[in-house]
Design an enzyme around this catalytic site. Structure first.
Site, short mmCIF file in Angstrom:
data_model
loop_
_atom_site.label_atom_id
_atom_site.label_comp_id
_atom_site.label_asym_id
_atom_site.label_seq_id
_atom_site.Cartn_x
_atom_site.Cartn_y
_atom_site.Cartn_z
N SER A 38 0.85 -1.20 0.00
CA SER A 38 0.00 0.00 0.00
C SER A 38 0.88 1.24 0.00
O SER A 38 2.09 1.17 0.19
CB SER A 38 -0.92 0.01 1.23
OG SER A 38 -0.19 0.39 2.39
N SER A 40 0.74 3.82 2.18
CA SER A 40 0.65 4.56 3.44
C SER A 40 1.98 5.11 3.92
O SER A 40 2.01 6.00 4.77
CB SER A 40 0.05 3.67 4.53
OG SER A 40 0.94 2.64 4.90
N LYS A 101 4.95 1.02 9.73
CA LYS A 101 4.73 2.44 9.98
C LYS A 101 5.97 3.01 10.66
O LYS A 101 6.91 2.29 10.98
CB LYS A 101 3.51 2.66 10.91
CG LYS A 101 2.22 2.00 10.45
CD LYS A 101 1.59 2.66 9.24
CE LYS A 101 0.30 1.96 8.83
NZ LYS A 101 -0.26 2.52 7.57
N SER A 188 -3.34 6.96 5.60
CA SER A 188 -2.75 5.92 6.43
C SER A 188 -3.66 5.57 7.59
O SER A 188 -4.07 6.45 8.36
CB SER A 188 -1.39 6.40 6.98
OG SER A 188 -0.86 5.47 7.89
#
Length: 242
Positions: A38, A40, A101, A188
């Site tokens: 993804s 994010s 993250k 996100s």
């Protein structure tokens, strides 16, 4: 002759078994590969990036092992994440999905976003506008360099300062937990969404992202080998993750 062939076959089997065991040990205790599905973490990480995560950086929990067997609780031989680390962890609300993250909040921190500006313990984090960032789909973002309290600088993207997660309540990070956010701030699902991610328990940490070993822009399918070489992002190969 038959005995010699049998011995050769047995040696091949042993070699394969040893290779598998070595791979499992390396994956469990040293480095594990992950890919980015993804956007994010744009612009730091792109869809199609493949990277190695160091398992030993934060020590080991049950999530360090294949299939996450519930053999023990907590972490052993653990180091603590530093603010600004890009970390892989198991999503706290299901303990199964791998998320990547950036660690923004440490235990005891108060984290809040006000008008798009990250605040840590009541102090706004410095960000410097770099310029526009155009995504593959043509969407234009504003790119900033954010400087965390420990001096770590990293890029972030903002659609604007008036999006859904640009104004939040204060979050008090509990002991043995961390607050993680994506660098693509308006795209996100991260610790700001308590119902989906929330605070990350130390036990859920898998490791720290270290470096990219491959990257593809997605324009070549598995059945299109004539496109494979042109799809590789050569400028991203063997780059450290920061």
């Amino acid at each position: 002759m038959a005995r010699k062939n049998s011995g050769g076959f047995g040696e091949t089997i042993r070699t394969v078994v040893y290779a598998v065991l070595i791979a499992v040990v390396i994956r469990t205790f040293a480095y594990e590969p992950f890919n980015i599905p993804s956007g994010s973490m744009k612009p730091t990480l792109l869809i199609g990036d493949y990277l190695f995560v160091s398992k030993f950086s934060y020590g080991y929990s049950r999530f360090s092992l294949p299939f996450s067997p519930n053999l023990f609780s907590g972490r052993i031989l653990g180091g603590e994440p530093e603010r600004g680390d890009v970390a892989v962890f198991k999503k706290p609300t299901d303990n199964q999905t791998d998320y990547i993250k950036r660690i923004i909040g440490l235990p005891g921190d108060t984290i809040q976003v006000v008008g798009g500006i990250l605040q840590i313990n009541g102090t706004p984090v410095t960000r410097e506008e770099v310029g526009p960032y155009t995504d593959d789909d043509g969407r234009v973002y504003t790119r900033y360099i954010e400087t965390l309290p420990n001096g770590v600088k990293h890029p972030i993207l903002e659609t604007s300062d008036h999006e859904f997660l640009d104004n939040t309540a204060p979050y008090l990070v509990p002991p043995r937990h961390y607050f993680a956010m994506g660098d693509n701030r308006d795209n996100s699902q991260d610790s700001r969404v308590m119902s989906d991610v929330g605070f990350v328990p130390a036990e859920n940490l898998i490791g720290r992202a270290e470096f990219l070993f491959f990257s593809t822009d997605g324009t070549a399918g598995w059945l299109e080998p004539w496109k494979w070489f042109s799809a590789v992002r050569y400028d991203r190969l063997f780059q450290a993750v920061r």
